[in-house]
Design an enzyme around this catalytic site. Structure first.
Site, mmCIF file in Angstrom:
data_model
loop_
_atom_site.group_PDB
_atom_site.id
_atom_site.type_symbol
_atom_site.label_atom_id
_atom_site.label_comp_id
_atom_site.label_asym_id
_atom_site.label_seq_id
_atom_site.Cartn_x
_atom_site.Cartn_y
_atom_site.Cartn_z
ATOM 1 N N GLU A 58 0.810 -1.221 0.000
ATOM 2 C CA GLU A 58 0.000 0.000 0.000
ATOM 3 C C GLU A 58 0.841 1.269 0.000
ATOM 4 O O GLU A 58 0.376 2.333 -0.370
ATOM 5 C CB GLU A 58 -0.961 0.011 1.198
ATOM 6 C CG GLU A 58 -0.287 -0.031 2.567
ATOM 7 C CD GLU A 58 0.133 -1.452 2.943
ATOM 8 O OE1 GLU A 58 1.024 -1.583 3.775
ATOM 9 O OE2 GLU A 58 -0.429 -2.404 2.383
ATOM 10 N N ASP A 61 16.282 17.257 -31.739
ATOM 11 C CA ASP A 61 16.340 18.186 -32.849
ATOM 12 C C ASP A 61 17.740 18.788 -32.886
ATOM 13 O O ASP A 61 18.478 18.740 -31.897
ATOM 14 C CB ASP A 61 15.280 19.272 -32.652
ATOM 15 C CG ASP A 61 15.226 20.239 -33.817
ATOM 16 O OD1 ASP A 61 15.463 19.822 -34.947
ATOM 17 O OD2 ASP A 61 14.968 21.433 -33.572
ATOM 18 N N ASP A 88 12.724 22.215 -29.318
ATOM 19 C CA ASP A 88 12.244 23.493 -28.807
ATOM 20 C C ASP A 88 11.295 24.222 -29.739
ATOM 21 O O ASP A 88 10.837 25.312 -29.425
ATOM 22 C CB ASP A 88 13.430 24.421 -28.492
ATOM 23 C CG ASP A 88 14.262 24.741 -29.730
ATOM 24 O OD1 ASP A 88 13.993 24.158 -30.795
ATOM 25 O OD2 ASP A 88 15.179 25.574 -29.633
ATOM 26 N N ASP A 117 8.603 20.297 -33.250
ATOM 27 C CA ASP A 117 9.039 19.202 -32.378
ATOM 28 C C ASP A 117 7.933 18.709 -31.446
ATOM 29 O O ASP A 117 8.081 17.662 -30.817
ATOM 30 C CB ASP A 117 10.230 19.647 -31.525
ATOM 31 C CG ASP A 117 11.417 20.075 -32.352
ATOM 32 O OD1 ASP A 117 11.705 19.391 -33.344
ATOM 33 O OD2 ASP A 117 12.040 21.096 -32.021
ATOM 34 N N ASN A 133 6.101 -14.268 4.423
ATOM 35 C CA ASN A 133 5.165 -14.221 5.548
ATOM 36 C C ASN A 133 3.913 -15.052 5.265
ATOM 37 O O ASN A 133 3.416 -15.781 6.134
ATOM 38 C CB ASN A 133 4.757 -12.771 5.836
ATOM 39 C CG ASN A 133 5.841 -12.030 6.583
ATOM 40 O OD1 ASN A 133 6.774 -12.632 7.110
ATOM 41 N ND2 ASN A 133 5.747 -10.713 6.617
ATOM 42 N N ASN A 175 2.597 -4.644 9.728
ATOM 43 C CA ASN A 175 2.700 -4.177 8.351
ATOM 44 C C ASN A 175 2.860 -2.660 8.291
ATOM 45 O O ASN A 175 3.642 -2.124 7.506
ATOM 46 C CB ASN A 175 1.457 -4.614 7.572
ATOM 47 C CG ASN A 175 1.598 -4.365 6.082
ATOM 48 O OD1 ASN A 175 2.533 -4.856 5.467
ATOM 49 N ND2 ASN A 175 0.683 -3.607 5.513
ATOM 50 N N ASP A 198 6.059 -0.602 6.829
ATOM 51 C CA ASP A 198 5.914 0.396 5.761
ATOM 52 C C ASP A 198 6.513 1.736 6.165
ATOM 53 O O ASP A 198 7.121 2.431 5.345
ATOM 54 C CB ASP A 198 4.432 0.572 5.409
ATOM 55 C CG ASP A 198 3.894 -0.586 4.575
ATOM 56 O OD1 ASP A 198 4.704 -1.190 3.836
ATOM 57 O OD2 ASP A 198 2.696 -0.876 4.650
#
Length: 908
Positions: free
Chosen positions: A342, A384, A651, A655, A719, A744, A748
């Site tokens: 998560e 370019d 630029d 392009d 686990n 958990n 995390d």
């Protein structure tokens, strides 16, 4: 059925990676043209501009319902209300609430929301709070990081020019003639029929038809890629113009006036301009998912499928063996949460944002956070030439006599010509005048100008007449080689002149062809000395000249180009040039920066090739010239179809389609607005060395993200495997749902410092890409290692400490809680490097500190005053001696398995 519905929902989400844009379209009822419709619109606009170029001025003004003295303010306002503002359609920023929604709607957050709802419905408030905390943290951190980056990017999107000068006609009084005045109006308020007054430096605010012009030169580099400006006239010179961009009396939105002045009438505005059709081509079609997004989706699906298989197994095993299906369901849900990474969105966003901060210190704005990782995955950079590889500034490369030998006399005459001409001083003249030492040698104040014969595009040459003493006038003529040769009768060879012969013409052709082959633009210089009989000269006087030699010019590469491209090659990034400029100049530039120019592929070649043939062509060759915007986009897509992660740097508006098609678009702060809109990365300084830094930062970012995924996948697999074993043989739950969720969450939290971790140098040498199959193999290879020591812990708690009945399950659960959390935390240091952790490769201080804190908390919870709240209990002192042995054994076995894995599969 629930899982099938979840799978269908997630599949729909993955297919639509731009979910925020999708909802925005639904809310705004937007409807974009298809590619075919857009092509038809572009063709209609081209025909409209061609028709306007062929009409005379009065006819065009009448067709637009305008007036030779301009519109009245009231008429302009009514037109504006009818046709809309003069602005090109572009992507609108998301509202804050829609941005927040987009940050929330990823598969893991949605899955956790479902689990939180189920926990709430079953009155498991502790699980509900823990899961909700995970979702809120992940969403808010991503929202804050992206909002900060987008705010910085928005500062670049101001228009270069905000107003235009127009002629306003006052409403006429019956007794007085109408008064005309020039006023400044916002560009977005321009309407068709408006009379615009232009002068040097002005941006062209719309598509215009020139009504009158005086020495009007316009830079169309943003549209065509050509460095040199083109002259515009009030009348169309030729009715056989090949393309709309070659019209002599049409000015295009997005270009700018270099010199001269003009009055022009607005023909088209906004999205109906030629500029607007290209902009629509860029914004009307969603970006294809980038390599980064596709990789995250594949990894997400790998873990989701794993969860959809393992969670039901846990449910049924515990339900049948324990008999308590409610408790088994809650435990299975907790296992599902444990299997769900998560924090992946948060870790990914934090890592990318950290990379963006590093890049910002190097004056680089990251518009899209995904672009940081794509830097690291990029294995082909298309760029370019004009303004990106080159300085966009013509320089004098050679000054030679007729036979190609360096000649200062030629440079001195060219200098006098450029100094004393009063017409357009183009980039060639500027390049000559930069030689200040010539000014000192000539002592130019001893020379005086007599007259000038201006340049025109029919003769393609211009002359000045100067005098240093009263006895002689010197006519100095410079221009295109063919046109100068047509008026020359002699050739200067050393200090003598000899008549022009066929043999000399052939030799001159070879010398100039050799210069052209080097990509140099050659300008011939000729002179004629006359008696001072007159002060006014004309074209007829450009005759019987003596050819002195040539000045040759080059748009040089930037100083940083060659080392930057060499560094990219060393890091496994192939460089390909995609330009609209001619092949000879392109070949010269590419040769100077160290690129292979054995063959230059032309736009006509790209046009003729089928998709299959083009796919082969783009792999074999590196230089592509005379390309249209569509050609550039097609080459980029061909490379992507071949499996490359493609970056494009440009630029100009030409392009923009390629910038959007690429996995990562790179532009500069001086680019046209549509190019900056299409780009993911904007360089505030035109130093290509930033690209190398970006590649390394991208790979560093990817390596840190991959650490989290590998750690989480392998640890979670181990686990769950341990849970399956314990559930089959132990008469109680090996860990309560709340304990599993807390473990958990702590794990995390320990990962939050991963974005700031160090990365080994050998992980930065090659492009790095998502490989879900490799992650799955890694998970299956290292996951069971933790299960070995989990099962060892089960045996220890069951036989040594007597936790072998439901009455003693709290002791059993406390013992496994500590071992599980500490091994999960240590895996961070074991898997973050293929080397020996803490000795050959040490984690960054923030990660060391965070993992240390979490391990301390893991021991404190069962040993401290909060143990009862989490249904844990203090462990006997002897337990910690066994704990040290378990952890040492775990680290030793993992390091040995790493060596086996690296020998067999390598280490990404």
């Amino acid at each position: 059925m629930i899982f099938q519905a979840l799978k269908e929902f997630f599949a729909g989400f993955v297919r639509n990676r731009a979910i925020g844009r999708h909802f925005r379209r639904l809310l705004m009822l937007e409807s974009f043209d298809t590619t075919e419709q857009n092509r038809e619109v572009a063709q209609a606009i081209s025909q409209s501009l061609i028709a306007a170029s062929r009409n005379d001025a009065d006819t065009q003004i009448k067709l637009l319902r305008s007036h030779p003295q301009g519109l009245t303010a009231q008429h302009a306002q009514s037109l504006l209300a009818r046709v809309g503002p003069n602005e090109v359609e572009h992507e609108k920023p998301l509202s804050w609430w829609m941005h927040l929604w987009r940050c929330y709607t990823n598969p893991f957050n949605l899955l956790l929301t479902v689990l939180a709802a189920i926990s709430f419905a079953t009155d498991d408030m502790q699980a509900t709070v823990v899961i909700t905390t995970m979702v809120v943290l992940s969403t808010l951190i991503r929202f804050w990081q992206e909002a900060r980056s987008n705010k910085a990017a928005d500062k670049l999107k101001a228009m270069v020019s905000n107003t235009a000068t127009v002629m306003r006609r006052e409403a006429p009084d019956t007794r007085l003639p109408a008064a005309v005045r020039c006023v400044e109006v916002p560009i977005r308020q321009l309407v068709p029929g408006e009379l615009v007054v232009l002068s040097a430096g002005d941006m062209i605010p719309a598509d215009l038809r020139v009504l009158s012009a005086k020495d009007l030169f316009v830079s169309q580099a943003a549209m065509t890629g050509e460095s040199l400006p083109v002259e515009k006239f009030a009348e169309q010179k030729s009715v056989q113009t090949a393309t709309v961009l070659e019209l002599d009396n049409i000015l295009f939105m997005g270009t700018n006036v270099v010199s001269g002045s003009a009055t022009a009438v607005v023909v088209e505005t906004g999205s109906r301009t030629y500029f607007g059709t290209l902009a629509q081509r860029v914004t009307a079609v969603d970006r294809m998912p980038t390599a980064f997004q596709a990789g995250v989706n594949r990894v997400s699906w790998l873990l989701i499928r794993f969860m959809l298989v393992m969670a039901p197994l846990v449910l049924f095993i515990n339900g049948f063996t324990k008999g308590d299906w409610v408790e088994a369901c809650l435990f299975a849900l907790s296992v599902a949460v444990g299997l769900t990474p998560e924090m992946l969105p948060m870790i990914v966003t934090s890592t990318l944002a950290k990379g963006a901060v590093v890049m910002s210190r190097k004056k680089v704005i990251v518009k899209h956070l995904d672009a940081i990782q794509n830097f690291g995955a990029m294995d082909v950079l298309c760029t370019d030439k004009t303004g990106t590889l080159t300085q966009d500034k013509i320089c004098l490369e050679r000054h030679t006599d007729v036979f190609g030998e360096t000649s200062d006399d030629v440079l001195r005459m060219a200098y006098l010509n450029s100094r004393y001409q009063t017409g357009l001083k183009n980039l060639l003249d500027v390049a000559v005048l930069e030689h200040a030492e010539i000014s000192r040698q000539l002592e130019p104040y001893d020379w005086r100008k007599v007259d000038e014969i201006p340049f025109d595009f029919t003769r393609r040459r211009m002359s000045v007449v100067v005098a240093q003493n009263p006895a002689t006038h010197v006519l100095i003529c410079k221009g295109a080689v063919e046109e100068i040769l047509s008026v020359c009768t002699h050739v200067r060879h050393g200090n003598t002149s000899e008549p022009m012969t066929a043999a000399l013409l052939e030799r001159i052709g070879k010398v100039t062809a050799g210069l052209n082959a080097e990509g140099l633009r050659v300008v011939a210089v000729a002179i004629k000395e006359t008696l001072p009989f007159k002060d006014t000269y004309g074209v007829a006087d450009e005759s019987e000249l003596t050819l002195l030699g040539y000045v040759a010019f080059l748009d040089p590469p930037k100083e940083t180009t060659a080392p930057a491209l060499a560094a990219l090659r060393e890091h496994g990034v192939a460089v390909k040039i995609l330009t609209g400029d001619n092949a000879l100049v392109t070949a010269k530039i590419c040769h100077e920066v160290g690129l292979d120019t054995s063959l230059v592929v032309l736009g006509a070649d790209v046009e003729r090739k089928s998709d299959a043939a083009l796919a082969e062509l783009v792999e074999r060759y590196n230089v592509f010239a005379k390309l249209t915007p569509a050609h550039k986009e097609r080459v980029v897509r061909a490379l992507k179809a071949n499996g490359h992660v493609v970056g494009f740097m440009g630029d100009g508006i030409n392009d923009a389609p390629a910038l959007r098609a690429a996995d990562i678009g790179i532009s500069v702060d001086t680019a046209v607005d549509i190019a900056k809109e299409a780009a993911d990365i904007i360089l505030l300084e035109k130093s290509l060395m930033v690209l190398e830094a970006g590649v390394l930062e991208g790979r560093r970012t990817f390596a840190n993200m991959l650490k989290y995924i590998k750690m989480t996948a392998s640890s979670n697999f181990g686990n769950v495997f341990s849970v399956l074993v314990a559930s089959a043989f132990i008469p109680f739950l090996p860990m309560l749902p709340m304990q599993l969720l807390v473990q958990n969450l702590l794990y995390d939290i320990s990962q939050i410092a991963i974005p700031f971790d160090n990365v080994d140098a050998d992980q930065l040498k090659k492009p790095q890409r998502w490989q879900p199959a490799e992650i799955g193999r890694f998970m299956l290879f290292f996951g069971p290692i933790s299960s070995v020591f989990d099962i060892t812990t089960f045996v220890l708690m069951w036989f040594v400490f007597g936790a072998n009945s439901p009455e003693h399950q709290t002791l059993f659960q406390s013992g496994w809680f500590v071992v599980g959390l500490l091994t999960q935390t240590l895996i961070v240091h074991m898997i973050r490097t293929q080397k020996i952790p803490f000795i050959q490769s040490r984690a960054a201080a923030p990660l060391l500190m965070m993992t240390g804190i979490i391990m301390a908390i893991g021991i404190f919870l069962p040993m401290g005053p909060l143990a009862g709240y989490f249904k844990l209990q203090p462990l006997p002192p002897i337990y910690f001696a066994y704990l040290v042995a378990i952890l040492v054994g775990y680290m030793t076995l993992t390091q040995w398995m790493k060596r086996v894995y690296v020998r067999r599969y390598g280490w990404q």
